[in-house]
Design a protein around this motif. Sequence first.
Motif, short mmCIF file in Angstrom:
data_model
loop_
_atom_site.label_atom_id
_atom_site.label_comp_id
_atom_site.label_asym_id
_atom_site.label_seq_id
_atom_site.Cartn_x
_atom_site.Cartn_y
_atom_site.Cartn_z
N GLN A 163 6.07 13.30 0.83
CA GLN A 163 6.29 12.19 1.76
C GLN A 163 7.46 11.32 1.31
O GLN A 163 8.26 10.85 2.13
CB GLN A 163 5.01 11.35 1.89
CG GLN A 163 3.84 12.11 2.47
CD GLN A 163 4.19 12.81 3.77
OE1 GLN A 163 4.69 12.18 4.72
NE2 GLN A 163 3.94 14.10 3.85
N HIS A 178 2.51 5.86 1.06
CA HIS A 178 2.46 6.88 2.11
C HIS A 178 1.13 7.63 2.13
O HIS A 178 1.05 8.76 2.62
CB HIS A 178 3.61 7.89 1.97
CG HIS A 178 4.96 7.30 2.25
ND1 HIS A 178 5.29 6.75 3.46
CD2 HIS A 178 6.06 7.17 1.46
CE1 HIS A 178 6.55 6.31 3.42
NE2 HIS A 178 7.03 6.54 2.21
N GLU A 186 -2.43 8.63 3.49
CA GLU A 186 -2.97 8.69 4.85
C GLU A 186 -4.49 8.73 4.77
O GLU A 186 -5.08 9.72 4.36
CB GLU A 186 -2.43 9.93 5.57
CG GLU A 186 -0.91 9.93 5.70
CD GLU A 186 -0.39 11.23 6.28
OE1 GLU A 186 -1.22 12.08 6.68
OE2 GLU A 186 0.84 11.40 6.33
N ARG A 190 -6.52 11.71 6.23
CA ARG A 190 -6.39 13.08 5.77
C ARG A 190 -7.73 13.59 5.25
O ARG A 190 -8.37 12.96 4.43
CB ARG A 190 -5.34 13.19 4.66
CG ARG A 190 -3.92 12.98 5.14
CD ARG A 190 -2.95 13.17 3.99
NE ARG A 190 -2.90 14.56 3.59
CZ ARG A 190 -2.99 14.98 2.34
NH1 ARG A 190 -3.13 14.11 1.37
NH2 ARG A 190 -2.92 16.25 2.05
#
Length: 369
Positions: free
Chosen positions: A70, A298, A300, A303
């Motif tokens: 990322q 970054h 998430e 996920r």
Amino acid sequence: MRRSAADWLDRIRALNLPGKVRIMNVCGGHERSITRAGLRHALPPEIELIPGPGCPVCVCPEEDVHLAIQLAMREDLTLATFGDMLRVPVNVRKSEVRSLEQARAAGADVVPVASPQEAVELARAAPGRRVVFFAAGFETTTAPVAAMMAQGVPENLALLLSGRRTFPAVGMLLSSGEVGFDALIAPGHVCTVMGPEEWEVVATSYRVPAAIAGFDSESLLVAIHSVLRQTLEGRPRLDNCYPALVQPGGNPVARRLLSEVMVVTDAAWRGIGTIAASGYALRPAFAVHDARKVLPDHAEAGRRRIGEMPAGCDCAAVVLGRIYPDQCRIFGAACTPRTPVGPCMVSDEGACRIWWSGGGRSRSGQAAE
């Protein structure tokens, strides 16, 4: 007179073993030497050689690889990393970028390096650009990274550290109640850096025969003979069969640099979970160069399956010595060096990659059917 590898093989074959003896090696370099030399085929059938948790690429947390991807894709920076990290896949949809190699193909500035000094040189060559060095490895790799930081690095260089300590994973296996081995070959390079002392507990506390080995067939066979003799005599100890490099206390300079630059912390191992005191993190004095602190996360939250192996992949079981590489459900089928699904098929120190390169050998030493 120094004995040859053939002499040590004869000595091992002459031992009157009572039954199967399972010997785990804790080093990808050992596994590579064992496979290339065909030792599984040469040794008596009662001796079972088990590859263990000796591949830092294989255990590097999936979330660390995802973060590196990322950063490379979303931030205006150069991401440097060791070459064998480029192809490690993460758990995302096939339509998304799944590795640093794919990120590079998509236009990200990802540069493979062979040493920490190369990352420093990248940063010095482009003082106006941020360079992130994604460094995964055990003590033998992390010590040079500590030296790099101690010597001073350019302002534009940040470190994304994923360093791991080798013994805590073995300690976890020994204390788990599910020990899948009868003797242990300890890693020569790690003991060269850190010293042999922490491995003595294998014999003294867990009563498991142990020996430290180098990386040629002769040293490995000496270590194998040692643990077999210890087994027969019922007197476990740690035998240093690599005295040319492994000395009491290890490398004092490397240990001092590790202590000055880093702290030991609990750390995640991919597919295995968190192991106490098994990782390294930068000390607060180096926070200005800590990529986890100076760059966006970054992460998430949505996920799923973060940290796990991909569907069908049994790399975690291979790393823990619970199955052999050719017992993985996708070994040699969906997962090959050209199309790796799990990290054990990526690195030259990964057991699956080693077994594949050695002809897809089964645990008996014969070519897999």
